[in-house]
Design a protein around this motif. Sequence first.
Motif, PDB file in Angstrom:
ATOM      1  N   PHE A  26       0.905  -1.449  -0.628  1.00  0.00           N
ATOM      2  CA  PHE A  26       0.172  -0.429  -0.256  1.00  0.00           C
ATOM      3  C   PHE A  26       0.974   1.334   0.018  1.00  0.00           C
ATOM      4  CE2 PHE A  26      -2.255   3.264   2.019  1.00  0.00           C
ATOM      5  CZ  PHE A  26      -3.604   2.980   1.341  1.00  0.00           C
ATOM      6  N   TYR A  27       0.570   2.012  -0.429  1.00  0.00           N
ATOM      7  CA  TYR A  27       1.223   3.255  -0.608  1.00  0.00           C
ATOM      8  C   TYR A  27       0.242   4.668  -1.078  1.00  0.00           C
ATOM      9  CZ  TYR A  27       4.822  -0.121  -2.638  1.00  0.00           C
ATOM     10  OH  TYR A  27       5.718  -0.766  -3.234  1.00  0.00           O
ATOM     11  N   ASN A  28       0.922   5.431   0.300  1.00  0.00           N
ATOM     12  CA  ASN A  28       0.312   6.695  -0.235  1.00  0.00           C
ATOM     13  C   ASN A  28       1.207   7.572  -0.960  1.00  0.00           C
ATOM     14  OD1 ASN A  28      -2.142   6.889   1.039  1.00  0.00           O
ATOM     15  ND2 ASN A  28      -0.583   6.943   3.222  1.00  0.00           N
ATOM     16  N   ASP A  29       0.979   8.248  -2.384  1.00  0.00           N
ATOM     17  CA  ASP A  29       2.183   8.476  -3.579  1.00  0.00           C
ATOM     18  C   ASP A  29       1.443   9.620  -4.327  1.00  0.00           C
ATOM     19  OD1 ASP A  29       3.885   7.602  -5.131  1.00  0.00           O
ATOM     20  OD2 ASP A  29       3.272   7.920  -7.069  1.00  0.00           O
ATOM     21  N   ASP A  30       2.131  10.645  -3.472  1.00  0.00           N
ATOM     22  CA  ASP A  30       2.283  11.842  -4.454  1.00  0.00           C
ATOM     23  C   ASP A  30       3.870  12.034  -4.929  1.00  0.00           C
ATOM     24  OD1 ASP A  30       2.905  14.861  -4.918  1.00  0.00           O
ATOM     25  OD2 ASP A  30       2.270  15.223  -3.258  1.00  0.00           O
ATOM     26  N   SER A  31       3.991  12.262  -6.320  1.00  0.00           N
ATOM     27  CA  SER A  31       5.122  11.803  -7.076  1.00  0.00           C
ATOM     28  C   SER A  31       5.460  12.844  -7.314  1.00  0.00           C
ATOM     29  CB  SER A  31       4.313  11.678  -8.870  1.00  0.00           C
ATOM     30  OG  SER A  31       3.304  12.524  -8.874  1.00  0.00           O
ATOM     31  N   GLN A  32       4.883  14.180  -6.819  1.00  0.00           N
ATOM     32  CA  GLN A  32       5.966  15.810  -7.486  1.00  0.00           C
ATOM     33  C   GLN A  32       6.456  15.823  -5.830  1.00  0.00           C
ATOM     34  OE1 GLN A  32       5.150  18.209  -9.768  1.00  0.00           O
ATOM     35  NE2 GLN A  32       3.799  15.987 -10.492  1.00  0.00           N
ATOM     36  N   LYS A  33       6.671  15.202  -5.154  1.00  0.00           N
ATOM     37  CA  LYS A  33       7.344  14.682  -3.493  1.00  0.00           C
ATOM     38  C   LYS A  33       8.712  13.841  -3.518  1.00  0.00           C
ATOM     39  CE  LYS A  33       4.114  17.323  -0.276  1.00  0.00           C
ATOM     40  NZ  LYS A  33       3.753  17.156   0.796  1.00  0.00           N
ATOM     41  N   SER A  34       8.208  12.756  -4.146  1.00  0.00           N
ATOM     42  CA  SER A  34       8.846  11.088  -4.163  1.00  0.00           C
ATOM     43  C   SER A  34      10.507  11.358  -4.877  1.00  0.00           C
ATOM     44  CB  SER A  34       8.338  10.212  -4.863  1.00  0.00           C
ATOM     45  OG  SER A  34       8.844   9.392  -5.011  1.00  0.00           O
ATOM     46  N   ILE A  35      11.241  11.335  -4.555  1.00  0.00           N
ATOM     47  CA  ILE A  35      13.009  12.013  -4.917  1.00  0.00           C
ATOM     48  C   ILE A  35      13.126  10.906  -5.340  1.00  0.00           C
ATOM     49  CG2 ILE A  35      13.165  14.219  -4.233  1.00  0.00           C
ATOM     50  CD1 ILE A  35      14.929  13.143  -2.015  1.00  0.00           C
ATOM     51  N   LEU A  36      13.506   9.377  -4.405  1.00  0.00           N
ATOM     52  CA  LEU A  36      13.372   7.706  -5.410  1.00  0.00           C
ATOM     53  C   LEU A  36      14.061   7.621  -6.500  1.00  0.00           C
ATOM     54  CD1 LEU A  36      14.542   5.532  -3.098  1.00  0.00           C
ATOM     55  CD2 LEU A  36      12.680   4.066  -3.779  1.00  0.00           C
ATOM     56  N   GLY A  37      15.619   7.221  -6.560  1.00  0.00           N
ATOM     57  CA  GLY A  37      15.013   6.761  -8.505  1.00  0.00           C
ATOM     58  C   GLY A  37      15.636   8.211  -9.066  1.00  0.00           C
ATOM     59  N   ASN A  38      15.086   9.270  -8.270  1.00  0.00           N
ATOM     60  CA  ASN A  38      15.534  10.682  -9.752  1.00  0.00           C
ATOM     61  C   ASN A  38      17.279  10.800  -9.222  1.00  0.00           C
ATOM     62  OD1 ASN A  38      13.168  11.027  -9.438  1.00  0.00           O
ATOM     63  ND2 ASN A  38      13.604  12.799  -8.679  1.00  0.00           N
ATOM     64  N   ILE A  39      17.412  11.607 -10.975  1.00  0.00           N
ATOM     65  CA  ILE A  39      18.932  12.032 -11.050  1.00  0.00           C
ATOM     66  C   ILE A  39      18.767  13.268 -10.632  1.00  0.00           C
ATOM     67  CG2 ILE A  39      20.808  12.012 -12.942  1.00  0.00           C
ATOM     68  CD1 ILE A  39      18.853   9.443 -13.362  1.00  0.00           C
ATOM     69  N   TYR A  40      20.335  13.619 -10.366  1.00  0.00           N
ATOM     70  CA  TYR A  40      20.325  15.089 -10.192  1.00  0.00           C
ATOM     71  C   TYR A  40      21.549  15.505 -10.159  1.00  0.00           C
ATOM     72  CZ  TYR A  40      16.256  15.269  -6.425  1.00  0.00           C
ATOM     73  OH  TYR A  40      15.235  15.140  -6.556  1.00  0.00           O
ATOM     74  N   ARG A  41      21.859  16.751 -11.396  1.00  0.00           N
ATOM     75  CA  ARG A  41      23.540  17.068 -11.107  1.00  0.00           C
ATOM     76  C   ARG A  41      23.671  17.951  -9.973  1.00  0.00           C
ATOM     77  NH1 ARG A  41      23.310  20.476 -15.672  1.00  0.00           N
ATOM     78  NH2 ARG A  41      22.830  22.576 -14.378  1.00  0.00           N
ATOM     79  N   GLY A  42      24.479  17.104  -8.543  1.00  0.00           N
ATOM     80  CA  GLY A  42      24.799  17.910  -7.529  1.00  0.00           C
ATOM     81  C   GLY A  42      26.273  18.533  -7.196  1.00  0.00           C
ATOM     82  N   ARG A  43      26.163  19.411  -6.241  1.00  0.00           N
ATOM     83  CA  ARG A  43      27.650  20.170  -5.418  1.00  0.00           C
ATOM     84  C   ARG A  43      27.756  19.046  -4.939  1.00  0.00           C
ATOM     85  NH1 ARG A  43      26.287  24.604  -6.250  1.00  0.00           N
ATOM     86  NH2 ARG A  43      27.254  25.452  -8.575  1.00  0.00           N
ATOM     87  N   VAL A  44      29.190  19.012  -3.983  1.00  0.00           N
ATOM     88  CA  VAL A  44      30.007  17.996  -2.959  1.00  0.00           C
ATOM     89  C   VAL A  44      29.950  19.639  -2.900  1.00  0.00           C
ATOM     90  CG1 VAL A  44      31.847  17.113  -2.010  1.00  0.00           C
ATOM     91  CG2 VAL A  44      30.869  16.856  -4.667  1.00  0.00           C
ATOM     92  N   VAL A  45      29.490  19.263  -0.986  1.00  0.00           N
ATOM     93  CA  VAL A  45      29.202  20.194  -0.210  1.00  0.00           C
ATOM     94  C   VAL A  45      30.723  20.257   0.691  1.00  0.00           C
ATOM     95  CG1 VAL A  45      28.125  21.038   1.668  1.00  0.00           C
ATOM     96  CG2 VAL A  45      27.024  21.051  -0.176  1.00  0.00           C
ATOM     97  N   ASN A  46      30.926  18.737   0.625  1.00  0.00           N
ATOM     98  CA  ASN A  46      32.219  18.754   2.296  1.00  0.00           C
ATOM     99  C   ASN A  46      32.603  16.891   2.368  1.00  0.00           C
ATOM    100  OD1 ASN A  46      31.478  20.817   4.061  1.00  0.00           O
ATOM    101  ND2 ASN A  46      29.985  19.395   4.851  1.00  0.00           N
ATOM    102  N   VAL A  47      33.606  17.155   1.996  1.00  0.00           N
ATOM    103  CA  VAL A  47      34.445  15.827   1.711  1.00  0.00           C
ATOM    104  C   VAL A  47      34.991  15.486   3.026  1.00  0.00           C
ATOM    105  CG1 VAL A  47      36.505  14.453   0.931  1.00  0.00           C
ATOM    106  CG2 VAL A  47      34.728  16.383  -0.391  1.00  0.00           C
ATOM    107  N   LEU A  48      34.179  14.637   4.261  1.00  0.00           N
ATOM    108  CA  LEU A  48      34.444  14.475   4.990  1.00  0.00           C
ATOM    109  C   LEU A  48      35.691  12.302   4.788  1.00  0.00           C
ATOM    110  CD1 LEU A  48      31.287  13.978   6.720  1.00  0.00           C
ATOM    111  CD2 LEU A  48      33.162  16.245   6.720  1.00  0.00           C
ATOM    112  N   LYS A  49      36.790  12.886   5.266  1.00  0.00           N
ATOM    113  CA  LYS A  49      38.246  11.771   5.383  1.00  0.00           C
ATOM    114  C   LYS A  49      37.824  11.345   5.993  1.00  0.00           C
ATOM    115  CE  LYS A  49      43.069  11.189   3.858  1.00  0.00           C
ATOM    116  NZ  LYS A  49      44.453  11.803   3.567  1.00  0.00           N
TER     117      LYS A  49
END
Length: 408
Positions: A26-49
């Motif tokens: 059973f799913y309550n699905d708001d396709s506008q809010k769901s981000i699972l599987g989405n592909i983004y161009r992102g920016r690295v903010v922090n690199v934590l060695k």
Amino acid sequence: MNSIYIDRKGKLDRIALIEGGELVEFYNDDSQKSILGNIYRGRVVNVLKGMSAAFVDIGVQKNGYLYIKDALNKNQMYSDESFTIDEVLKSNQQILVQVTKEPLGEKGVKLTRHLTIPSRNMVLTPFSNKVHVSKKIGNPKELIDLGEQIIRDGIGILFRTSSKDATEDILKAEYEDLVMTYYNILKEENYLPTPKLLYKEPGSLYGIIRDYYREGSYKIVSNDKDILEEIKESSYFEHYNFNNALIYDPEFSVDYHMDIQMGIKEGLSRRVDLKSGGYIVIDETEALSVIDVNTGSFTGITNLQDTVLRTNIEASYEITKQIRLRDIGGIIIVDFIDMKETENIQKLLSIMANEFKKDKNKPYIVDITKLSLVEIVRKKTRPTLDKQNTILCPTCGGKGRIRNNEIR
């Protein structure tokens, strides 16, 4: 016949999967809010060695978490060298990432650079140049040979279970469509602005139809004509044969469908009764979920060993269904009633493993301890049924208990 029910109210789709007359998903699905599987161009903010990880801004409320094994590029993946996170990523670097786990509680999204794009019969795996076949397909050689013929540019594929019934032409066309989608994503890799959504994964409805619909075995029922027309005309389902499977029922509502309501009620209950008189108790916590099996009022017929086995077997069917219905992920511990016979233990585990094959999130039985505790892990991608459909009690804060007046 199994059914996929869709109750649309505004932007929200309530989707119920019925198998054998019982609610299993059973799913309550708001396709506008769901981000699972989405592909983004992102920016690295922090690199934590020190954590071998990085945080990446993809334009949502919290930065996403990218662990080093998911941050390697294709060349680094197949290299014999070892890499530290600061050798793989730099602050302010722009990268393509995909969401593999939605925000859960205080945790942000989990990300990977190893993009995958699914369709009905296959999953495109650009970070692998190999052909893989679902383990559910008994004789994979024919599909492996076909896959090696059609893959190009080092872009691999995973054939899904449904591919065994698809024609060669359909599989070739599907692969080319996925490759074109991937190249269209790559074209956007180095442009502004950043962060930016480059690929929107279809919502739960499309995923359920993609993963479960089989001609002649399922019907799709909705109270909304537009959504049925959308399914029928969508290029996403261009190789599907729906025939008379799409059914418009203006009177349908999740709120008044007995099988769905009984399933939801059961899926939100801590205790689930078994037909024999036994019962199971399910507790979900932040760290893990625990399921306890009890004989209850079931006293058996022959002897204690038989009573225990019967209760455990009946409970195993209900447990596998409840894990799937509640969408419980992560670590799951099942406390079965103690059994001494190895043969009975193996029989129980075999039943669970077979039932888990119905679950697309692929639960895996890790082991069983001497105390008959069965350890299970299951992929966690989104909030559970409980988290989606309930809110925290403001009085007890989720404990389910309030302070005794006598000790205040």
